[in-house]
Design a protein around this motif. Structure first.
Motif, PDB file in Angstrom:
ATOM      1  N   ARG A   1       0.842  -1.210   0.000  1.00 19.45           N
ATOM      2  CA  ARG A   1       0.000   0.000   0.000  1.00 19.45           C
ATOM      3  C   ARG A   1       0.869   1.249   0.000  1.00 19.45           C
ATOM      4  O   ARG A   1       0.575   2.240  -0.665  1.00 19.45           O
ATOM      5  N   THR A   2       1.963   1.214   0.764  1.00 19.42           N
ATOM      6  CA  THR A   2       2.881   2.362   0.799  1.00 19.42           C
ATOM      7  C   THR A   2       3.435   2.607  -0.603  1.00 19.42           C
ATOM      8  O   THR A   2       3.468   3.745  -1.081  1.00 19.42           O
ATOM      9  N   MET A   3       3.865   1.535  -1.250  1.00 13.29           N
ATOM     10  CA  MET A   3       4.462   1.701  -2.576  1.00 13.29           C
ATOM     11  C   MET A   3       3.432   2.224  -3.576  1.00 13.29           C
ATOM     12  O   MET A   3       3.732   3.050  -4.430  1.00 13.29           O
ATOM     13  N   LEU A   4       2.179   1.757  -3.405  1.00  9.02           N
ATOM     14  CA  LEU A   4       1.107   2.255  -4.274  1.00  9.02           C
ATOM     15  C   LEU A   4       0.934   3.753  -4.100  1.00  9.02           C
ATOM     16  O   LEU A   4       0.838   4.507  -5.076  1.00  9.02           O
ATOM     17  N   SER A   5       0.934   4.182  -2.835  1.00  5.22           N
ATOM     18  CA  SER A   5       0.681   5.595  -2.585  1.00  5.22           C
ATOM     19  C   SER A   5       1.838   6.467  -3.062  1.00  5.22           C
ATOM     20  O   SER A   5       1.685   7.658  -3.244  1.00  5.22           O
ATOM     21  N   PHE A   6       3.016   5.863  -3.236  1.00  5.04           N
ATOM     22  CA  PHE A   6       4.150   6.624  -3.762  1.00  5.04           C
ATOM     23  C   PHE A   6       4.291   6.401  -5.266  1.00  5.04           C
ATOM     24  O   PHE A   6       5.324   6.685  -5.849  1.00  5.04           O
ATOM     25  N   GLN A   7       3.283   5.813  -5.869  1.00  6.66           N
ATOM     26  CA  GLN A   7       3.225   5.541  -7.308  1.00  6.66           C
ATOM     27  C   GLN A   7       4.365   4.656  -7.790  1.00  6.66           C
ATOM     28  O   GLN A   7       4.711   4.673  -8.961  1.00  6.66           O
ATOM     29  N   LEU A   8       4.943   3.908  -6.852  1.00  8.37           N
ATOM     30  CA  LEU A   8       6.005   2.996  -7.280  1.00  8.37           C
ATOM     31  C   LEU A   8       5.396   1.797  -7.981  1.00  8.37           C
ATOM     32  O   LEU A   8       6.075   1.046  -8.656  1.00  8.37           O
ATOM     33  N   LEU A   9       4.076   1.606  -7.765  1.00 10.33           N
ATOM     34  CA  LEU A   9       3.441   0.477  -8.422  1.00 10.33           C
ATOM     35  C   LEU A   9       2.586   0.928  -9.611  1.00 10.33           C
ATOM     36  O   LEU A   9       1.719   0.206 -10.053  1.00 10.33           O
ATOM     37  N   SER A  10       2.843   2.125 -10.114  1.00  6.22           N
ATOM     38  CA  SER A  10       2.255   2.477 -11.410  1.00  6.22           C
ATOM     39  C   SER A  10       2.930   1.538 -12.404  1.00  6.22           C
ATOM     40  O   SER A  10       4.038   1.045 -12.144  1.00  6.22           O
ATOM     41  N   PRO A  11       2.285   1.242 -13.547  1.00  5.23           N
ATOM     42  CA  PRO A  11       2.891   0.259 -14.461  1.00  5.23           C
ATOM     43  C   PRO A  11       4.350   0.594 -14.763  1.00  5.23           C
ATOM     44  O   PRO A  11       5.219  -0.266 -14.719  1.00  5.23           O
ATOM     45  N   LYS A  12       4.646   1.884 -14.995  1.00  8.50           N
ATOM     46  CA  LYS A  12       6.024   2.253 -15.334  1.00  8.50           C
ATOM     47  C   LYS A  12       6.955   2.095 -14.125  1.00  8.50           C
ATOM     48  O   LYS A  12       8.035   1.520 -14.221  1.00  8.50           O
ATOM     49  N   GLY A  13       6.457   2.598 -12.966  1.00  6.36           N
ATOM     50  CA  GLY A  13       7.267   2.508 -11.744  1.00  6.36           C
ATOM     51  C   GLY A  13       7.532   1.052 -11.388  1.00  6.36           C
ATOM     52  O   GLY A  13       8.641   0.683 -11.002  1.00  6.36           O
ATOM     53  N   MET A  14       6.474   0.219 -11.561  1.00  4.07           N
ATOM     54  CA  MET A  14       6.596  -1.192 -11.197  1.00  4.07           C
ATOM     55  C   MET A  14       7.650  -1.884 -12.074  1.00  4.07           C
ATOM     56  O   MET A  14       8.461  -2.672 -11.611  1.00  4.07           O
ATOM     57  N   TRP A  15       7.617  -1.532 -13.347  1.00  5.34           N
ATOM     58  CA  TRP A  15       8.572  -2.098 -14.292  1.00  5.34           C
ATOM     59  C   TRP A  15       9.997  -1.721 -13.886  1.00  5.34           C
ATOM     60  O   TRP A  15      10.907  -2.546 -13.884  1.00  5.34           O
TER      61      TRP A  15
ATOM     62  N   THR B   1      13.660   6.935 -14.770  1.00  2.00           N
ATOM     63  CA  THR B   1      13.710   7.946 -13.710  1.00  2.00           C
ATOM     64  C   THR B   1      12.504   7.922 -12.765  1.00  2.00           C
ATOM     65  O   THR B   1      12.564   8.517 -11.690  1.00  2.00           O
ATOM     66  N   ASP B   2      11.414   7.230 -13.160  1.00  2.00           N
ATOM     67  CA  ASP B   2      10.166   7.409 -12.404  1.00  2.00           C
ATOM     68  C   ASP B   2      10.247   7.077 -10.915  1.00  2.00           C
ATOM     69  O   ASP B   2       9.727   7.796 -10.076  1.00  2.00           O
ATOM     70  N   CYS B   3      10.906   5.955 -10.590  1.00  2.00           N
ATOM     71  CA  CYS B   3      10.883   5.525  -9.189  1.00  2.00           C
ATOM     72  C   CYS B   3      12.131   5.952  -8.437  1.00  2.00           C
ATOM     73  O   CYS B   3      12.268   5.686  -7.247  1.00  2.00           O
ATOM     74  N   LEU B   4      13.038   6.630  -9.156  1.00  2.00           N
ATOM     75  CA  LEU B   4      14.390   6.817  -8.635  1.00  2.00           C
ATOM     76  C   LEU B   4      14.446   7.457  -7.240  1.00  2.00           C
ATOM     77  O   LEU B   4      14.936   6.859  -6.294  1.00  2.00           O
ATOM     78  N   GLU B   5      13.918   8.667  -7.132  1.00  2.00           N
ATOM     79  CA  GLU B   5      14.111   9.415  -5.889  1.00  2.00           C
ATOM     80  C   GLU B   5      13.365   8.772  -4.717  1.00  2.00           C
ATOM     81  O   GLU B   5      13.893   8.630  -3.630  1.00  2.00           O
ATOM     82  N   TRP B   6      12.133   8.316  -4.979  1.00  2.00           N
ATOM     83  CA  TRP B   6      11.352   7.760  -3.875  1.00  2.00           C
ATOM     84  C   TRP B   6      11.909   6.415  -3.430  1.00  2.00           C
ATOM     85  O   TRP B   6      11.854   6.046  -2.273  1.00  2.00           O
ATOM     86  N   LEU B   7      12.448   5.673  -4.404  1.00  2.00           N
ATOM     87  CA  LEU B   7      12.950   4.347  -4.044  1.00  2.00           C
ATOM     88  C   LEU B   7      14.345   4.409  -3.439  1.00  2.00           C
ATOM     89  O   LEU B   7      14.639   3.773  -2.440  1.00  2.00           O
TER      90      LEU B   7
END
Ligand SMILES: Cc1cc2nc3c(=O)[nH]c(=O)nc-3n(C[C@H](O)[C@H](O)[C@H](O)COP(=O)(O)OP(=O)(O)OC[C@H]3O[C@@H](n4cnc5c(N)ncnc54)[C@H](O)[C@@H]3O)c2cc1C
Length: 475
Positions: A134-148, A191-197
Motif C-alpha cells: 500500500r505504501t508503494m502504491l501511494s508513492f506511485q512505485l506500483l504504477s505500471p512504469k514505476g513497477m517495471w 527515472t520514475d521511481c528513482l528518488e522515492w525508491l
C-alpha cells in the motif's frame, strides 16, 4: 606466513622461506589513527609479534565509533551497527570474544508524504507485505512504469548479489563507472521511481543523495541495507563502543592517545617514520589509517597519481541531535521515520536506538536521533548547540506531534566528515592504486573505510589487509 585475517596465536619469531628466522619484534610498525582500521591493523600485527605503536590525534580511540554515556543511556554518536553479512566484523568480534546480538525485531519504518507516514515493514507476514505494498502504491512505485522500473532494479541486484560484497568489493568494480548512481540508474532503468525508491534508503545510511555516490556503492548499500531481506543488523551487547573497547584491549600498551602525526616521512621511495610534536619517530613501516583527506595532509610526498586518487574521495556531512525520552513518539513497532528530499524537511530521518539495542537504554525509554544531512547540516555547523536544538525540535514536533518538547536530555553532535562516499570510479581507482603498491613507495600502507566498500566492515578489512601487506614487506 599466516595471514592476519586468521589472527594467529602470538609469536615472536616468524619463519620465512630459506629457513631464515626473523625476530619480528625488532621490526617497528607505526599505525597512524586509532579508528577501526588502525586498531584492527595494530592488534593483528601485535598478535604476530611486531613492535607496534598506534598514534592517535584525539584523546579517545575509535574514530567514527564514539560512545557517550548520559545517565544510563549509552549513545553511539557515530557507527551504531554491523550487518550479519559483514564477514570481517563478525569474525573479528568472535575472535575478540565480543558477542554480537541480532536486533530483537524486524526493522519497520515510516516514510513521510503529504502530512502522514506510510509504513514499510521488514518482516514477511502477509499483513506486513500488504501494508508495504500500500505504501508503494501511494508513492506511485506500483504504477505500471514505476513497477517495471522497480522490478528491473530488483533483477539487476539479484543478478549481481554475490558480487555486492562489503568484504571483497573487487568483483563489483565493473559497476563502478565514472557516472553517479543517479546517472547510472537513469540510463539503465529510468527515472520514475528513482528518488522515492533510492533516496530515503541511501540517505539514511550514507547521509548523502544518489548523485553523490557511484552506482556500485549505491547497489551494494541498497542490497545489504534493505532489499535482500536477510542482512539482519547485529551489534555488541554494550553498543559499538564495547567493540572498540575489545580492540583497544587487544592492542595492549601500543596505543598513544593525543599524539597527532604531523607528517609521514618518505625517503628514497620508502617510509622512514613520522613526525609528531615530540619529534621524529623512526619505523620500518607506517600504516596511515586516517581518512583520505588527512592522509593527503600528512603524506605530502606521495606520488602525484596517488594524491590525485585520494582527492577523489569525499565524505558526507551530518548533524545528529539525540533526545532521551520517556517513551517513543513513533508507533510501537517502528524503528525509524524518514523524510524524502521532496518534503523539504530539515530532518532526513529520525530513529529510536532503543528498538535496535534495548540493552543500551533504561527499560521503557526511547533514544531518538534526528538526522540532518549534507548542505542543511553544514548550515547548522556554525550555530550553537542551543540554536541547533531549537531549530530541529521545532521542526520535528510539526511532523511527529507525539514528540516530547521536554526530553530527559539532549545532545548535539556534528560530523563534518561522516560516511565516505566514493563517487563513481573512485573505488576502482583506489583498488588499482593499492595493487600498484602506492606508486612503488615501500613500507607505507593506506588503511581506512575508503579503501573498500565504505563501512565499519571495510575499515576493519582494510586494517587487516594493511597488516598483511606490512608484514610481507618487512619479512
Ligand atoms: C554518524 C555515523 C554513523 C555511521 N554508521 C555506521 C553504521 O551503522 N555501520 C557501519 O558499518 N558504518 C557506519 N559508519 C561508518 C563507520 O563509522 C566508518 O566507516 C568507520 O568507523 C571508519 O573507520 P576508519 O578507521 O576508516 O576511520 P576513522 O574512524 O575516521 O579513524 C581515523 C582516525 O585517525 C585519527 N587521526 C586523524 N588525523 C590524525 C593524525 N594526524 N594523527 C593521528 N591520528 C589521526 C582520527 O582521530 C581517527 O581516530 C557511520 C559513520 C558515522 C559518522
Amino acid at each position: 606466513m599466516q595471514r592476519f585475517s586468521d589472527l594467529a596465536e602470538s609469536v615472536s619469531e616468524i619463519a620465512i622461506p630459506g629457513n631464515q628466522i626473523v625476530m619480528v619484534s625488532e621490526k617497528k610498525v607505526l599505525v597512524v589513527g586509532a579508528g577501526l582500521a588502525g586498531l584492527a591493523a595494530a592488534c593483528a600485527l601485535r598478535k604476530n609479534g611486531f613492535d607496534v605503536s598506534v598514534l592517535e590525534a584525539a584523546a579517545h580511540p575509535g574514530g567514527r565509533v564514539v560512545r557517550k554515556v548520559v545517565d544510563a543511556f549509552q549513545i553511539d554518536l557515530g557507527a551504531n551497527l554491523f550487518l550479519e553479512t559483514f564477514a570481517t566484523a563478525n569474525q573479528l568480534a568472535d575472535q575478540l570474544g565480543v558477542p554480537l546480538r541480532r536486533t530483537p525485531v524486524p526493522i519497520n519504518s515510516g516514510i513521510y508524504r503529504n502530512g502522514r507516514f506510510y509504513g514499510l515493514y521488514g518482516d514477511n507476514r502477509p499483513s506486513s507485505l500488504w501494508k508495504t505494498a500500500r505504501t508503494m502504491l501511494s508513492f506511485q512505485l506500483l504504477s505500471p512504469k514505476g513497477m517495471w522500473q522497480v522490478a528491473k532494479f530488483a533483477r539487476m541486484l539479484q543478478a549481481r548479489k554475490d558480487d555486492l560484497s562489503f568484504d571483497d568489493h573487487s568483483r563489483m568494480l565493473d559497476l563502478d563507472t565514472d557516472e553517479s548512481a543517479t546517472e547510472f540508474f537513469e540510463s539503465k532503468i529510468g527515472t520514475d521511481c528513482l528518488e522515492w525508491l533510492f533516496g530515503p534508503g541511501l540517505s539514511g545510511y550514507t547521509f548523502a543523495h544518489p548523485e553523490q555516490v557511484g552506482a556500485a556503492y549505491a547497489m551494494a548499500t541498497l542490497w545489504h541495507f534493505g532489499m535482500n531481506g536477510v542482512a539482519w543488523p547485529v551489534l555488541p551487547e554494550g553498543g559499538m563502543g564495547a567493540f572498540v573497547d575489545a580492540l583497544v584491549e587487544a592492542c595492549g600498551s601500543s596505543l598513544r592517545l593525543s599524539t597527532p602525526v604531523r607528517r609521514i616521512v618518505l625517503e628514497n621511495g620508502a617510509a622512514k617514520g613520522v613526525v609528531t610534536d615530540a619529534g621524529f619517530v623512526e619505523a620500518n613501516a607506517v600504516i596511515c589509517a586516517t581518512t583520505a583527506s588527512v592522509a593527503l595532509d600528512i603524506a605530502p610526498d606521495l606520488p602525484l597519481a596517488v594524491r590525485d586518487t585520494l582527492r577523489r574521495v569525499t565524505y558526507s556531512k551530518c548533524c545528529r541531535v539525540f533526545f532521551g525520552l520517556d517513551s517513543s513518539p513513533f508507533p510501537p513497532d517502528w524503528y525509524a521515520v524518514s523524510f524524502p528530499r521532496q518534503t523539504g524537511a530539515l530532518v532526513t530521518g529520525m530513529s529510536n536506538a532503543a528498538v535496535l539495542a534495548p540493552q543500551t537504554v533504561p527499560k521503557g525509554t526511547a533514544l531518538i536521533d534526528a538526522l540532518v544531512i549534507d548542505q542543511q547540516a553544514e548550515e547548522l555547523f556554525s550555530l550553537s548547540d542551543e540554536k541547533i536544538l531549537e531549530r530541529v525540535l521545532s521542526e520535528v514536533v510539526r511532523y511527529v506531534p507525539k514528540m516530547s518538547r521536554e526530553p530527559l536530555f539532549t545532545h548535539v553532535h556534528r560530523w563534518p566528515e561522516a560516511m565516505c562516499l566514493s563517487p563513481g570510479g573512485t573505488m576502482t581507482a583506489l583498488y588499482r592504486t593499492r595493487q600498484e603498491g602506492l606508486g612503488g613507495i615501500g613500507g607505507l600502507l593506506l588503511a581506512g573505510d575508503y579503501m573498500g566498500m565504505p563501512s565499519a566492515n571495510a575499515a576493519l578489512r582494510s586494517g587487516l589487509d594493511a597488516a598483511d601487506a606490512a608484514a610481507e614487506y618487512l619479512l
